[in-house]
Structure formats: structure tokens, C-alpha cells
Design a protein around this motif. Structure first.
Motif, PDB file in Angstrom:
ATOM      1  N   GLY A 142      45.189  59.609 106.995  1.00  0.00           N
ATOM      2  CA  GLY A 142      43.808  59.138 106.942  1.00  0.00           C
ATOM      3  C   GLY A 142      42.962  59.609 108.108  1.00  0.00           C
ATOM      4  O   GLY A 142      41.742  59.765 107.981  1.00  0.00           O
ATOM      5  N   ILE A 143      43.612  59.840 109.284  1.00  0.00           N
ATOM      6  CA  ILE A 143      42.860  60.346 110.423  1.00  0.00           C
ATOM      7  C   ILE A 143      42.352  61.747 110.124  1.00  0.00           C
ATOM      8  O   ILE A 143      41.201  62.100 110.416  1.00  0.00           O
ATOM      9  CB  ILE A 143      43.732  60.330 111.692  1.00  0.00           C
ATOM     10  CG1 ILE A 143      44.043  58.887 112.103  1.00  0.00           C
ATOM     11  CG2 ILE A 143      43.047  61.074 112.828  1.00  0.00           C
ATOM     12  CD1 ILE A 143      44.924  58.766 113.326  1.00  0.00           C
ATOM     13  N   ALA A 144      43.214  62.569 109.507  1.00  0.00           N
ATOM     14  CA  ALA A 144      42.815  63.936 109.183  1.00  0.00           C
ATOM     15  C   ALA A 144      41.675  63.977 108.177  1.00  0.00           C
ATOM     16  O   ALA A 144      40.921  64.949 108.111  1.00  0.00           O
ATOM     17  CB  ALA A 144      44.008  64.718 108.652  1.00  0.00           C
ATOM     18  N   LEU A 145      41.530  62.921 107.374  1.00  0.00           N
ATOM     19  CA  LEU A 145      40.496  62.905 106.336  1.00  0.00           C
ATOM     20  C   LEU A 145      39.159  62.390 106.834  1.00  0.00           C
ATOM     21  O   LEU A 145      38.191  62.368 106.081  1.00  0.00           O
ATOM     22  CB  LEU A 145      40.967  62.044 105.160  1.00  0.00           C
ATOM     23  CG  LEU A 145      42.185  62.571 104.381  1.00  0.00           C
ATOM     24  CD1 LEU A 145      42.572  61.594 103.284  1.00  0.00           C
ATOM     25  CD2 LEU A 145      41.905  63.950 103.793  1.00  0.00           C
ATOM     26  N   LEU A 146      39.086  61.972 108.109  1.00  0.00           N
ATOM     27  CA  LEU A 146      37.816  61.485 108.648  1.00  0.00           C
ATOM     28  C   LEU A 146      36.813  62.630 108.691  1.00  0.00           C
ATOM     29  O   LEU A 146      36.985  63.612 109.414  1.00  0.00           O
ATOM     30  CB  LEU A 146      38.014  60.904 110.049  1.00  0.00           C
ATOM     31  CG  LEU A 146      38.821  59.603 110.146  1.00  0.00           C
ATOM     32  CD1 LEU A 146      39.064  59.237 111.603  1.00  0.00           C
ATOM     33  CD2 LEU A 146      38.104  58.469 109.427  1.00  0.00           C
ATOM     34  N   GLN A 147      35.738  62.499 107.902  1.00  0.00           N
ATOM     35  CA  GLN A 147      34.757  63.575 107.807  1.00  0.00           C
ATOM     36  C   GLN A 147      33.939  63.747 109.084  1.00  0.00           C
ATOM     37  O   GLN A 147      33.360  64.805 109.331  1.00  0.00           O
ATOM     38  CB  GLN A 147      33.805  63.310 106.633  1.00  0.00           C
ATOM     39  CG  GLN A 147      34.481  63.356 105.276  1.00  0.00           C
ATOM     40  CD  GLN A 147      35.060  64.733 104.985  1.00  0.00           C
ATOM     41  OE1 GLN A 147      34.396  65.747 105.125  1.00  0.00           O
ATOM     42  NE2 GLN A 147      36.332  64.755 104.597  1.00  0.00           N
ATOM     43  N   SER A 148      33.906  62.719 109.916  1.00  0.00           N
ATOM     44  CA  SER A 148      33.087  62.787 111.125  1.00  0.00           C
ATOM     45  C   SER A 148      33.752  63.577 112.240  1.00  0.00           C
ATOM     46  O   SER A 148      33.091  64.004 113.187  1.00  0.00           O
ATOM     47  CB  SER A 148      32.789  61.378 111.624  1.00  0.00           C
ATOM     48  OG  SER A 148      33.993  60.668 111.845  1.00  0.00           O
ATOM     49  N   LEU A 149      35.068  63.780 112.172  1.00  0.00           N
ATOM     50  CA  LEU A 149      35.784  64.435 113.259  1.00  0.00           C
ATOM     51  C   LEU A 149      35.336  65.882 113.426  1.00  0.00           C
ATOM     52  O   LEU A 149      35.305  66.655 112.472  1.00  0.00           O
ATOM     53  CB  LEU A 149      37.290  64.407 112.993  1.00  0.00           C
ATOM     54  CG  LEU A 149      38.066  63.181 113.462  1.00  0.00           C
ATOM     55  CD1 LEU A 149      39.537  63.317 113.100  1.00  0.00           C
ATOM     56  CD2 LEU A 149      37.910  62.973 114.958  1.00  0.00           C
ATOM     57  N   ASN A 150      35.008  66.252 114.651  1.00  0.00           N
ATOM     58  CA  ASN A 150      34.739  67.661 114.943  1.00  0.00           C
ATOM     59  C   ASN A 150      35.614  68.198 116.058  1.00  0.00           C
ATOM     60  O   ASN A 150      35.554  69.383 116.367  1.00  0.00           O
ATOM     61  CB  ASN A 150      33.251  67.865 115.286  1.00  0.00           C
ATOM     62  CG  ASN A 150      32.805  67.020 116.467  1.00  0.00           C
ATOM     63  OD1 ASN A 150      33.202  67.250 117.606  1.00  0.00           O
ATOM     64  ND2 ASN A 150      31.974  66.025 116.197  1.00  0.00           N
ATOM     65  N   SER A 151      36.430  67.314 116.663  1.00  0.00           N
ATOM     66  CA  SER A 151      37.350  67.764 117.703  1.00  0.00           C
ATOM     67  C   SER A 151      38.553  66.819 117.746  1.00  0.00           C
ATOM     68  O   SER A 151      38.377  65.605 117.870  1.00  0.00           O
ATOM     69  CB  SER A 151      36.644  67.782 119.069  1.00  0.00           C
ATOM     70  OG  SER A 151      37.558  68.087 120.110  1.00  0.00           O
ATOM     71  N   VAL A 152      39.771  67.379 117.604  1.00  0.00           N
ATOM     72  CA  VAL A 152      41.000  66.588 117.723  1.00  0.00           C
ATOM     73  C   VAL A 152      41.969  67.335 118.632  1.00  0.00           C
ATOM     74  O   VAL A 152      41.939  68.563 118.721  1.00  0.00           O
ATOM     75  CB  VAL A 152      41.667  66.338 116.354  1.00  0.00           C
ATOM     76  CG1 VAL A 152      40.771  65.517 115.457  1.00  0.00           C
ATOM     77  CG2 VAL A 152      42.047  67.636 115.679  1.00  0.00           C
ATOM     78  N   ASP A 153      42.810  66.577 119.299  1.00  0.00           N
ATOM     79  CA  ASP A 153      43.834  67.180 120.145  1.00  0.00           C
ATOM     80  C   ASP A 153      45.048  66.255 120.167  1.00  0.00           C
ATOM     81  O   ASP A 153      45.006  65.176 120.753  1.00  0.00           O
ATOM     82  CB  ASP A 153      43.303  67.405 121.561  1.00  0.00           C
ATOM     83  CG  ASP A 153      44.213  68.347 122.372  1.00  0.00           C
ATOM     84  OD1 ASP A 153      45.363  68.574 121.944  1.00  0.00           O
ATOM     85  OD2 ASP A 153      43.750  68.844 123.423  1.00  0.00           O
ATOM     86  N   PHE A 154      46.121  66.706 119.460  1.00  0.00           N
ATOM     87  CA  PHE A 154      47.394  65.979 119.444  1.00  0.00           C
ATOM     88  C   PHE A 154      48.449  66.716 120.253  1.00  0.00           C
ATOM     89  O   PHE A 154      49.638  66.393 120.174  1.00  0.00           O
ATOM     90  CB  PHE A 154      47.899  65.824 118.000  1.00  0.00           C
ATOM     91  CG  PHE A 154      46.987  65.020 117.105  1.00  0.00           C
ATOM     92  CD1 PHE A 154      46.931  63.642 117.208  1.00  0.00           C
ATOM     93  CD2 PHE A 154      46.197  65.639 116.160  1.00  0.00           C
ATOM     94  CE1 PHE A 154      46.107  62.897 116.383  1.00  0.00           C
ATOM     95  CE2 PHE A 154      45.371  64.908 115.325  1.00  0.00           C
ATOM     96  CZ  PHE A 154      45.319  63.532 115.436  1.00  0.00           C
ATOM     97  N   SER A 155      48.076  67.710 121.013  1.00  0.00           N
ATOM     98  CA  SER A 155      49.035  68.621 121.646  1.00  0.00           C
ATOM     99  C   SER A 155      49.896  67.916 122.685  1.00  0.00           C
ATOM    100  O   SER A 155      49.520  66.918 123.274  1.00  0.00           O
ATOM    101  CB  SER A 155      48.289  69.787 122.284  1.00  0.00           C
ATOM    102  OG  SER A 155      47.414  69.344 123.305  1.00  0.00           O
ATOM    103  N   TYR A 156      51.094  68.490 122.854  1.00  0.00           N
ATOM    104  CA  TYR A 156      52.046  68.076 123.886  1.00  0.00           C
ATOM    105  C   TYR A 156      52.396  66.588 123.791  1.00  0.00           C
ATOM    106  O   TYR A 156      52.159  65.801 124.708  1.00  0.00           O
ATOM    107  CB  TYR A 156      51.521  68.441 125.277  1.00  0.00           C
ATOM    108  CG  TYR A 156      51.346  69.940 125.426  1.00  0.00           C
ATOM    109  CD1 TYR A 156      52.456  70.760 125.644  1.00  0.00           C
ATOM    110  CD2 TYR A 156      50.099  70.537 125.285  1.00  0.00           C
ATOM    111  CE1 TYR A 156      52.309  72.146 125.737  1.00  0.00           C
ATOM    112  CE2 TYR A 156      49.942  71.910 125.382  1.00  0.00           C
ATOM    113  CZ  TYR A 156      51.048  72.709 125.603  1.00  0.00           C
ATOM    114  OH  TYR A 156      50.911  74.071 125.683  1.00  0.00           O
ATOM    115  N   ASN A 157      52.936  66.231 122.628  1.00  0.00           N
ATOM    116  CA  ASN A 157      53.523  64.927 122.397  1.00  0.00           C
ATOM    117  C   ASN A 157      54.902  65.142 121.787  1.00  0.00           C
ATOM    118  O   ASN A 157      55.520  66.205 121.992  1.00  0.00           O
ATOM    119  CB  ASN A 157      52.624  64.093 121.478  1.00  0.00           C
ATOM    120  CG  ASN A 157      51.471  63.448 122.230  1.00  0.00           C
ATOM    121  OD1 ASN A 157      51.661  62.492 122.964  1.00  0.00           O
ATOM    122  ND2 ASN A 157      50.268  63.988 122.042  1.00  0.00           N
TER     123      ASN A 157
END
Length: 1023
Positions: A568-583
Motif C-alpha cells: 500500500g505504501i508503493a501505491l500512494l499516488q502522492s509519493l515523489n521520493s522514497v528511500d528504503f536503502s541499507y536495511n
């Protein structure tokens, strides 16, 4: 002058015949009443059957039963006064028609046929045209003439100089042009003269120094005089108030002003004055307010100012002053406001500043001050604004600030302060902003009490703070921004954050927080930015974050999160920047329409899928980590049931509509439906400005030809109409309205109960009918019957700014940078008038490029007030029932909270500025889904090449003044700050744009953007 029509003569004859027993004064008053409109029926007791008018509303008589006073202030009267109706009131001494909607030309007899007139007040009306110039027959007794806030044009009346007893003249707030007549210097009896807020030019006449009785002089605001302040002003020995603010004057401050021993107010701000502050200013012993801000003054604060013991306000900000702040400034016994920011002051802040117990506002930011913050600042318990940011202050923050209940703003960022935050600071009852970022504060956060009910912003980033944040932080229910990045905080992220319903930004990056993300954060539905990166957080990413429907930036990088990325987070239309790196994330990256690159996911050995490459085939899995791409059976079943229900509902609605259309006549006969009205009724024309001899028939004729259509919008269709005189007007036809309410508006009844279907007709008429400003479109009048409303505007031959910028390649107008800048400044002036000069202030609520119209010379006018809202108090928000405005221009807080104030207009105007700089619409496909022009520009300015890509390609080939364009871009970014409290006022915007004007020497510019919040500074620094 309005001609006397046969109809009006018939009315006068009727009243004269019916009132044969009434005195001539009474007959004259009845003729006056017949020529105007009285929608509130204040004059209902003006009865022709009375013997005299002496007991009528607004009437006072002398001992001979002659009318000596006519006072009709604030009675909602409208229309134009017919010439001759008041000329027989030969005993009239007092005439007050102020605060009404009376318009048209001012009848000449008001100044030429009333021999005993002493007091004339026509302020806050709609009178237009030239002011009567021939005043040779005016009453020699006239002492007070108040014509403030009308729509007069042409030259100032020279004939005023012939009136021997004239003491008070207010001709401000109109559109007078030309120079000030030198003859005004001969009005020896004059005590008050206000010519501010016009379009005057030329030099200020030296002869005005001969006004030996003058006590108050106002010449600034929108006037643009050449030359400097006349030295002859030093002879105005009776002068108590001199206001030349924003008058375009230059040169130095004349030392002769030091001889004005009665002067209590000297306002010279917003000009181009140079040189030093003369020592002679110290001779103004009665001075209480001194404002020399926003000039080009140099040198230091002269020692002679120590003699100004009555001084309450000292504003010297935005100059080029230097040296130390003299210690005597801290000893001034009555000082309440001290603004010295944006200069080059060095040394320590006066030790005893605030010790007088009167200090209310202090801003010393953007200097080079050192030493400590004085402990006496809030000794009197009145300090509301404390701004000392961007200096070199050291030591601890005084503990006494933690108990200063009057504090509203504390901005001490960008210094060298150390120690703890004063205990109790976050519990102060009036506090709305705390900025302590980029210092060396090293206290423990765990003991803080969070109870401030109005606090909207906390920025403690880039310090050395330790300990945990208590759950009590959730008590800050109004908080919109929480920045505590780059500290040494540890422990759990408090679940109490979930109680912050209006939180827009949460930044806890670069700390030592541990444990999981509290699911309660999913309740912060207003969040647009969440940064928890570079901590020691672990566990799975909670699916509650899927509820953050307006989230634009999500950064969870460099932690120890495990499990999968919730789909559901990936489907948020408002997102223009995500960073899940290095987990330690694993599983398939959920499919998304957003084009996030590989860097958003690297450093997670268990993750796979685009853009990291294909996942291993596993037919038994629908995804990884329980959040894969496939739909579960229950989800699919729910989707199918919902689709079938929607289809059935659609069929039902269509069937019902068809049934009612086919059998409507039969249902009406049975009484189940009301028959449609067939009669539209007679048309009525109400004029707000002087009309060029056209009638309702002429206006309606242009609506009959579709070739006249020049625009369509949500509120109606706009036609071009050519009147018999050759005058071209714009005619806006609105559809769907409440007849009864429209009748109320037609009668001038403020607050008429219009239905929702009136498309803002009531608001537009009531608002525009009262506004007169060179940068706001003129509403000439309106026509209405029982079914239709038609507005008549001045015609703007070059259409809207939106059309000029974004029209087709054939129709679009090529606007060079100088023209774009001029349009920006003029539109800002129009909005500034609405926000600061109207009472009550007006919030437009639909500022956009299509609502900024251009005349034949590309002069800008703000238009379309269908959504306008009147506010009694500046800065107060009002809740709306729904979102109104245009997509791409709506301020974030308006969309989330449905609360609006003037800062909502400022955000929208910032979007217009971005359009002018970039040539792009607020929403463009190239920005990406869910990304608007504000977010796109913010991303682009992170690199130098990106800044150049922002510029409109159509103006890149010019010899561009890039420095000026960058300044306008900075203003745009300030206006579009996420938090309303970070946005400037429209007065600030006008000043900043004025300093960015093409060709101005930037070394002389007063705009230094010194009073920026931390978020603003960070936002603008890449530019």
C-alpha cells in the motif's frame, strides 16, 4: 456629470406636489432620497407628510428649522447622487456620506452651492472621475474635507488653496495622478494633509514647508516622487507626524528635520535614502516612532539618539548599517519594538535590553553579533517576538524565557548557543514557533514538558541534544513541523506523535532512536514528509503508513528494518521520493507507477524486483514478506462485489432520471413536482462605475451571438461586448441561481442568502463593487432578472496571464522577462491591497494565472472574486465546508484542514510566480504523477544545471538578468513554503519583488532574505 433624466424630473415633481406642506429643505432631501437607493431602509421615516424634516433619521436642524447637518454614515446607501438635489440646503454646515456605496461623479454643488458648509466627509465611497476643480464658489467656511478611499482620477484640485479656513484634507486612497500643486503651500490654516495611496509623481514642492500650522503629513504608499525630502520641511514647526513611507524618494535625510521638536512619528521606510543617519535626529525629543527600514543607509547608530527618551519603536532593518548597537538602546525607558535585522552590526547585545519592562518585539537577526543573550528581555512579561538568528551568539539561553508567558515566536537558530533548552519553554500558552537549530545545545530532552496549545513548529536540528523524547509530546495538538535531526537522541520513537492530526513534517534523521516505528504514526493523516533515516530502528515497516495519503517524501534508509515493503505504501499516488536503502528488507519490491531508481532500494540483500532485477521464480508465492504483487482471494471477491454494486447503482440512477424526464408533466399535475418557472421577469441594471451611456439591452445583445464568447469557466461564460459609444466591455453570464437571493443582492443587501448554485455571484458582486485599485479589475455593474445574472467588467484585450503563458503556439503571447516581472509586481500590489488595505481584509481564495488579466499595455489586474472571503482579523483562519480553488494552486494546509486565511492566497501567488519564471503550468505530465510545479522546482534547484532547466526556454535566448530572476524564484519558494507561518505577508512580497526589479543595482538592494526560517533557508540555499 450625470444628466438629469425625464424620469428623475418626474419623480422630483411628484415629491414636490405631494409635499407642498413640507419645507423646501425637506423637499430637497426627498429629491435626494429619490435619486439613490436605500436597500436597508434607513431613511424610511423621511415622510413627505411631515411639516419639517428635523426629526428624520440623520437630520439636525438649527433654531430656524433649517437643516444644518446631514449625517448618513454607514447606511448601505448606493447609486449616484443626482445633481441639484442638495443645492437648496443653504444652511447645511455638516455633510457626512461616508462608508456607503454611493458612486459616479461627485456633484459640484457639494463644494459650490452650500455657502455655510464646514464639514464634508465622503470617505469610503465609490465616487469616480475628476474631482471638482473650480472651487471658487465653494464655502469659505469649509474646514474639513475627507474624501479618502474613493476612485477619483486626474489631477489634484488646485482650488483648495483658495479656501481660507481649510484645516483637514484627506485625498488619499484614490487614483489621482500628476504632481502635488505648489499652491498647496499657501493653505496656512492646514493642520492635516493626506495624499497617500495615489499615483502621484514629480518632486515634492518645497513650498509645502510654508505650512506653518501643519501637524500631520502623509505622502507615501503607491506614490513615486522623484528627488528627495525637501529641506524646507524643517520649517514645519507644528508637525507631529511625517509619513513618507514607500514614496520613491532618494537622497539623504535632511538635517533640517532635527528641528521638528513636536514630531512624535517619523516614517521614511521603503525608500532609497542613502548616507548616514544624521545626528540631528537626536533633536526630536518628542519622537515615539522612528522607522528608517528598507533603505540604503550606512554608518552606525548615532550617539545623539540617546536623547530620544520617549522612543517606543525603532526600526532600522534592511539597511547597510554597521558598528556596535550602543548600550543606551538597552536603557531606553519606553522602547517596545526594536528591529535592526539585516545589517552589519557587531559586538554584544546591550546588557540591559528589556529591563524597562516594556519590550514587546525584538529582531536582531542576520548581523554579526556575539556575546550572550541578555537575561532581562522578558522582565516585564510582554515579550512576544524574539528573533536573534544568524549571528554569533554564545552561552546559554536565559532560563527566564521558559516562564515568559507572552512569548509567541522564538528564533535563535544559526548561533553558537550551548547548554539546555529553558525548562517550560514548550509549555508556554501563546508560543507558536521555536527555532533553535544549528547551535551547540547539549541538554537532555527527557524532562521537557510539552503543553503549548498553539505551537505549530519546532526546529531543534543540528545540535547535541541527548536523552529520550517523552510520550507527552503528543499533547502538542497543533504542531505542523517537528525537526529534531542531527542530534544524539535515543530510545523509542514516541507513539504520542500519532496524536498530532495536523503534523506535516516529521524529521528525526541522524539520531540513535531504536525499536520499531510506532503504528500510531499512521494516524498523522496530514504528513507530507517523514524522515526516520540514519537511526537504529528495527522491526517491520508498519502497514499503518499506507494511510498517509498525502505523503510526498518517505525516508527510512540506514536502519535495521526487516520484512517486506508494504504494498500500500508503493501505491500512494502522492509519493515523489522514497528511500528504503541499507536495511534488512526482503521480498519483492511492490509494483508502482512511480519511477523510483535503484538507489532507493540498494543495501537490502533480500529485496528483488525492478529496479534491482527479477526475483527468483516461486509459484507458491504471491510475493515476498506477505506484501507481494498478487491479490488475495478475499480482496478479489471484495473488488468484484464492489464493481457489481456500482454498476447496478448506475443503472438505477439513469433509469430514475429517464423516468422523471418522460413523466415530469404528469407528476406535476398530480402535485408531486413543482412546475418549472416560465417567466424570467424584467431585467435590472445596477452600476458600480460610471457607464458609457449603454443600457441592459445593449449588454444582452452581445449575449445573443456565440461569436462574442471569449472564455468559459466553472462559474460562467464570458462575452466580449461593443457598446454604442465604442466602449468594449467583458460580460460574464452566470447560470443557476436563487432568485430571491439575487434580488437581495440587487438591492445592495450585504449578506444576502444566496444558494450554493449561484456560483459565487453574491460574493463577487459584494466584494468587487467596493474595491477600487489600479491592479484589480473594475466591476462596472451587473444585470439580473429572476433566472440570470450578468456581470459587466472592464475589457482586458490581452486576456489572462494563463493564456499568455500557456496558450497555443499561435495564440500565446511572447512575454519577455521585463514584462513578466512587471506583471508579478502589479498582481502582488493588487493582492496586497486586499490583504492589508481593505477593512475587513479580503482573501481571494482562487489566485491563479487565469485570474490575472492583462490590459492593452500588459498592465495586470487581479480578477474573479467569486470565491472571495472577508476576514475581520488578519492571521485568523476560518474553516470552510469544502475545498474551493484550482488544482495546483491550493495551499497544503487548506487541502488538509479546510482552514483558510491570507497565507493561502500567498501560496497560490507563489505558484503564479513559478509559472512566470518557468513558463510551465502548475501540473505538467513531465513532472510525474502526483508532482506539482512546487515539488518539481524544489527538486530541480538542488543542482546548478537544474536551476537553469527551471527557466522558460522562450526567454533563455535573451540577455537575461539571471540575478533578478533568481531573486523572484526565491520569493516564489518563500511563498510556497509548506507551513503558513514560514510564508511572508503580501507587503513583504511587494517589497522583495520591488528589490528584484530589472536593472536595480543589487549592491543597493534592501532584499537580503535575512528573516527566513530554517526550512526556508535550507530550501533556498541551492539556488
Amino acid at each position: 456629470m450625470t444628466p438629469i433624466t425625464p424620469l428623475f424630473l418626474a419623480i422630483v415633481v411628484f415629491f414636490t406636489t405631494a409635499a407642498e406642506g413640507l419645507t423646501p429643505d425637506g423637499q430637497s432631501l426627498l429629491a435626494f432620497k429619490a435619486s439613490i437607493e436605500d436597500p436597508a431602509t434607513h431613511l424610511r421615516d423621511w415622510n413627505e407628510s411631515d411639516a419639517t424634516p428635523c426629526r428624520w433619521t440623520g437630520i439636525t436642524c438649527d433654531s430656524q428649522n433649517r437643516v444644518s447637518s446631514l449625517t448618513l454614515s454607514n447606511m448601505s446607501l448606493s447609486g449616484s447622487i443626482a445633481p441639484g438635489t442638495l443645492s437648496r440646503l443653504s444652511a447645511l454646515a455638516n455633510l457626512s456620506l461616508d462608508v456607503n456605496d454611493l458612486g459616479g461623479a461627485l456633484p459640484a454643488e457639494l463644494l459650490g452651492a452650500l455657502p455655510l458648509l464646514r464639514y464634508l466627509n465622503i470617505s469610503h465611497c465609490n465616487f469616480s472621475g475628476d474631482f471638482p476643480a473650480n472651487l471658487s464658489s465653494a464655502s469659505p467656511s469649509l474646514a474639513i474635507l475627507d474624501a479618502y478611499n474613493n476612485n477619483f482620477t486626474g489631477a489634484l484640485p488646485i482650488g483648495l488653496s483658495a479656501l481660507p479656513l481649510l484645516a483637514h484634507v484627506h485625498l488619499g486612497g484614490s487614483l489621482f495622478s500628476g504632481s502635488i500643486p505648489r499652491e498647496y503651500g499657501s493653505i496656512k490654516s492646514l493642520r492635516y494633509l493626506a495624499l497617500s495611496g495615489n499615483d502621484l509623481s514629480g518632486e515634492i514642492p518645497a513650498e509645502m514647508g510654508d505650512l506653518e500650522s501643519l501637524e500631520q503629513l502623509y505622502l507615501g504608499y503607491y506614490n513615486h516622487f522623484s528627488g528627495g525630502i525637501p529641506r524646507s520641511f524643517g520649517r514645519l514647526k507644528s508637525l507631529r507626524r511625517l509619513d513618507l513611507a514607500s514614496a520613491g524618494i532618494n537622497g539623504s535625510i535632511p538635517i533640517e528635520l532635527g528641528g521638528l521638536r513636536r514630531l512624535d512619528t517619523l516614517f521614511l521606510q521603503l525608500n532609497s535614502l542613502a548616507g548616514s543617519i544624521p545626528d540631528a535626529i537626536g533633536g526630536l525629543r518628542a519622537l515615539q516612532s522612528l522607522d528608517l527600514s528598507c533603505n540604503q543607509l550606512t554608518g552606525g547608530i548615532p550617539a545623539s539618539l540617546e536623547k530620544l527618551q520617549e522612543l517606543k519603536l525603532l526600526n532600522l532593518f534592511r539597511n547597510n548599517l554597521s558598528g556596535e548597537i550602543p548600550s543606551f538602546v538597552g536603557d531606553m525607558p519606553n522602547l517596545e519594538v526594536l528591529f535592526l535585522w539585516g545589517n552589519g552590526f557587531v559586538g554584544a547585545i546591550p546588557e540591559f535590553l528589556g529591563g524597562n519592562g516594556q519590550l514587546w518585539m525584538l529582531d536582531l537577526s542576520k548581523n554579526a553579533l556575539n556575546g550572550s543573550v541578555p537575561s532581562s528581555l522578558c522582565r516585564g512579561g510582554k515579550l512576544a517576538t524574539l528573533i536573534l538568528q544568524q549571528n554569533r551568539l554564545s552561552g546559554s539561553i536565559p532560563e527566564g524565557l521558559g516562564s515568559c508567558a507572552s512569548l509567541e515566536k522564538v528564533r535563535l537558530g544559526d548561533n553558537l548557543l550551548s547548554g539546555a533548552i529553558p525548562r517550560g519553554l514548550f509549555a508556554l500558552p501563546n508560543l507558536d514557533m521555536v527555532e533553535l537549530m544549528r547551535n551547540k545545545l547539549d541538554g537532555v530532552m527527557g524532562d521537557e514538558e510539552f503543553a503549548a496549545p498553539k505551537l505549530e513548529k519546532i526546529d531543534l536540528s543540528e545540535n547535541l541534544l541527548r536523552g529520550e523524547i517523552s510520550e507527552g509530546i503528543g499533547a502538542l495538538s497543533m504542531l505542523k513541523e517537528l525537526q529534531i535531526s542531527y542530534n544524539r537522541l535515543a530510545g523509542a520513537v514516541p507513539a504520542g506523535l500519532g496524536r498530532m492530526q495536523w503534523l506535516l513534517q516529521l524529521n528525526l534523521t541522524h539520531n540513535f532512536f531504536s525499536g520499531g516505528i510506532p503504528p500510531e504514526i499512521g494516524s498523522c493523516r496530514s504528513l507530507t514528509m517523514l524522515d526516520l533515516s540514519v537511526n537504529q530502528l528495527s522491526g517491520e515497516i508498519p502497514r499503518s503508513l499506507e494511510a498517509l495519503e498525502v505523503l510526498g517524501v518517505l525516508n527510512l534508509s540506514r536502519n535495521a528494518f526487516s520484512g517486506g515493503i508494504p504494498r500500500g505504501i508503493a501505491l500512494l499516488q502522492s509519493l515523489n521520493s522514497v528511500d528504503f536503502s541499507y536495511n534488512r528488507l526482503s521480498g519483492a519490491i511492490p509494483a508502482t507507477d512511480q519511477a523510483f531508481n535503484r538507489s532507493s532500494y540498494v543495501g537490502n540483500l533480500g529485496l528483488c524486483g525492478a529496479p534491482l532485477g527479477p526475483c527468483p521464480k516461486n509459484p507458491n508465492s504471491r510475493g515476498y514478506g506477505g506484501h507481494g504483487r498478487g491479490r488475495s482471494d478475499p480482496e478479489l471477491l471484495a473488488w468484484l462485489v464492489g464493481a457489481l454494486f456500482s454498476a447496478a447503482l448506475l443503472v438505477l440512477v439513469v433509469g430514475v432520471c429517464c423516468f422523471f424526464r418522460k413523466y415530469r408533466r404528469y407528476l406535476c399535475r398530480l402535485g408531486f413536482l413543482r412546475p418549472r418557472s416560465r417567466g424570467a421577469g424584467a431585467w435590472k441594471l445596477t452600476a458600480f462605475q460610471k457607464l458609457g451611456g449603454f443600457s441592459v439591452a445593449h449588454i444582452l445583445e452581445c449575449l445573443s451571438n456565440e461569436d462574442n464568447i471569449i472564455g468559459r469557466g466553472g462559474s460562467g461564460i464570458v462575452y466580449k461586448g461593443v457598446m454604442p459609444s465604442g466602449e468594449i466591455v467583458a460580460v460574464k453570464k452566470l447560470s443557476g441561481f436563487n432568485p430571491a437571493a439575487a434580488a437581495g443582492v440587487a438591492r445592495g443587501k450585504i449578506g444576502g442568502s444566496m444558494s450554493h448554485s449561484d456560483h459565487g455571484f453574491s460574493a463577487e458582486v459584494q466584494t468587487l463593487g467596493k474595491i477600487r485599485h489600479r491592479n484589480i479589475v473594475k466591476l462596472l455593474g451587473f444585470c439580473s432578472n429572476k433566472e440570470t445574472n450578468v456581470l459587466v467588467y472592464e475589457y482586458m484585450p490581452n486576456g489572462s496571464l494563463g493564456e499568455a503563458l500557456h496558450g497555443s503556439s499561435k495564440g500565446a503571447v511572447m512575454l519577455d522577462w521585463a514584462t513578466r516581472y512587471k506583471i508579478a509586481l502589479q498582481a502582488a500590489n493588487g493582492l496586497c491591497y486586499l490583504h492589508h488595505d481593505c477593512s475587513p481584509l479580503i482573501v481571494h481564495r482562487d489566485v491563479k494565472s487565469n485570474n490575472i488579466l492583462l490590459d492593452a499595455e500588459f498592465q495586470a489586474r487581479v480578477a474573479d472574486f467569486g470565491l472571495a472571503k472577508l476576514f475581520q482579523d488578519s492571521g485568523k483562519s476560518e474553516s470552510m465546508s469544502s475545498i474551493a480553488g484550482s488544482y495546483g494552486y491550493i495551499a497544503p494546509e487548506y487541502a488538509y484542514t479546510l482552514k483558510v486565511n491570507e497565507k493561502s492566497d500567498i501560496y497560490s501567488f507563489g505558484v503564479v510566480l513559478l509559472e512566470l519564471v518557468s513558463g510551465r503550468r502548475p501540473i505538467e505530465p513531465e513532472f510525474g504523477d502526483g508532482v506539482d510545479i512546487v515539488q518539481w522546482v524544489r527538486k530541480k534547484i538542488q543542482t546548478k544545471d537544474g536551476v537553469l532547466e527551471v527557466l522558460d526556454s522562450r526567454i533563455r535566448e535573451e540577455n537575461l538578468p539571471l540575478q533578478e530572476i533568481m531573486l523572484v524564484l526565491r520569493v516564489a519558494l518563500l511563498c510556497t513554503s509548506d507551513l503558513p507561518v514560514d510564508r511572508p505577508t503580501m507587503r513583504d512580497v511587494v517589497q522583495m519583488l520591488g528589490d528584484a526589479r530589472p536593472g536595480k543595482n543589487k549592491e543597493e538592494s534592501s532584499t537580503d532574505f535575512g528573516d527566513l526560517s530554517s526550512s526556508q533557508s535550507q530550501l533556498l540555499s541551492p539556488v
